[in-house]
Enzyme design. Sequence first.
Site, PDB file in Angstrom:
ATOM      1  N   CYS A  60     -83.580  14.075 -45.356  1.00 45.39           N
ATOM      2  CA  CYS A  60     -83.374  15.429 -45.909  1.00 45.39           C
ATOM      3  C   CYS A  60     -82.048  15.516 -46.657  1.00 45.39           C
ATOM      4  O   CYS A  60     -81.965  16.094 -47.742  1.00 45.39           O
ATOM      5  CB  CYS A  60     -83.430  16.472 -44.801  1.00 45.39           C
ATOM      6  SG  CYS A  60     -85.022  16.550 -43.970  1.00 45.39           S
ATOM      7  N   SER A  61     -81.022  14.930 -46.079  1.00 41.03           N
ATOM      8  CA  SER A  61     -79.714  14.905 -46.711  1.00 41.03           C
ATOM      9  C   SER A  61     -79.776  14.136 -48.028  1.00 41.03           C
ATOM     10  O   SER A  61     -79.273  14.591 -49.051  1.00 41.03           O
ATOM     11  CB  SER A  61     -78.703  14.261 -45.751  1.00 41.03           C
ATOM     12  OG  SER A  61     -77.429  14.196 -46.316  1.00 41.03           O
TER      13      SER A  61
END
EC number: 1.11.1.24
Length: 166
Positions: A60-61
């Site tokens: 996600c990052s």
Amino acid sequence: MANVTFKGNPMTLIGKEVKVGDTAPDFTVLNQGLEPVTLADYDGKVKIISVIPSIDTGVCSQQTRKFNEDASGLENTAILTISVDLPFAQKKWCAAEGLPNVITLSDHRDLSFGEAYGVVMKELRLLARSVFVVDSTNKVVHAEYVGEGTNHPDYDTAIAKAKEAK
């Protein structure tokens, strides 16, 4: 409906699947200042809507950083990252990553976005990894529901579709 798994486990998606050619459904989410934001706030712009399960995890990052680095130079384009993380956590992540201009939006309150785009994973109350590109007239020009929630989306296709959109 899209078939999605998370860590190999099948997920039930809540909401209606969005397809290319559809008018983008409206939604209400919260920004980092706890203010409501809707699709109309980005009228007249191309929108890359990057949907992630949780901002403070590896993929996600990386997804948030990649879209904001690779698409930030696109003219008249807003890059929106939406998750169910609390706005405070999103703001903290942006500060820690040195990305103060990233637009993170929280769907934690009522899952308005998630249900409108068919990305709520019922079993986890998280949003399924997905990417939508919406043109300046709010037509969906790209929709990707990533089959396995721990995999990356197709960045190149999404950015190419955003470049083609008007």
